[in-house]
Motif scaffolding. Sequence first.
Motif: not given
Length: 257
Positions: A1-8, A132-140, A142-143, A160-167
């Motif tokens: 599970m990838t924990v992602a959000n580009q906001k700091g 982050t792309v590596n994390a998404m490519a490796a996970a099932q 996203v949280l 969400l668009q990035n998640v969709e592109l990776v998917r």
Amino acid sequence: MTVANQKGGVGKTTTTVNLAAALSMHGQRVLVVDLDPQGNASTALATEHRSGVPSVYQVLVDDLPLASIVKPVPEMPNLYCAPATLDLAGAEIELVPMVGRETRLKRALNAFDSMELDYILIDCPPSLGLLTVNAMAAAQEVLIPIQCEYYALEGLTQLLQNVELVRVHLNQDLNVSTILLTMYDGRTRLASQVAEEVRSHFGDTVLNAVIPRSVRVSEAPSYSQSVMTYDPGSSGALAYKEAAREMAYRGAAVAEA
């Protein structure tokens, strides 16, 4: 599970560390992969990550086996950490010319014997770059932690668009399974408005558990601890415990289905 959000500052690392600790305390075997060059998850899990220590950087750039850098977290029998060092800051650039640059973490995890593990949580940097792309490519899954403040939903469309592109291009199994509301201040109307808006947008994806603003949660990393061990009775620890329980139940329900 990838924990992602580009906001700091939305509580990604705090969420990763405390969910991992809560799950491990309930007998689950958990690995935290720290993919943020700041190495804050490694700090909170008391895992050495000074410059020169073998870390996720060598795994991504030099093909070092993941098993050689994974360390048990002190006094947390079911918890393990793959640390990040500052070297990782250069990985974004060094990965660019490499073959299969988006799937290097996935390859490392596939080669890693994870049969003994129940969860792998990947803590991402606050950007939508190659790490982050590596994390998404490796996970099932996203949280996404979302803080209950103004601007909370800004930038979420892009994520969400990035998640969709990776998917579509790299990982067909990827989906946004969990959204967690963080930094909730019950005294403000804004917090409940944001929570309401997020729930109406994302429905059942949002956990019922909400993480309150908590001094104890903020203090814990300075003692190289999660809030689960630093102050188990605090409101933050109880909220993360509840969130972890909810996640575990959801996971079990999905597995049965």
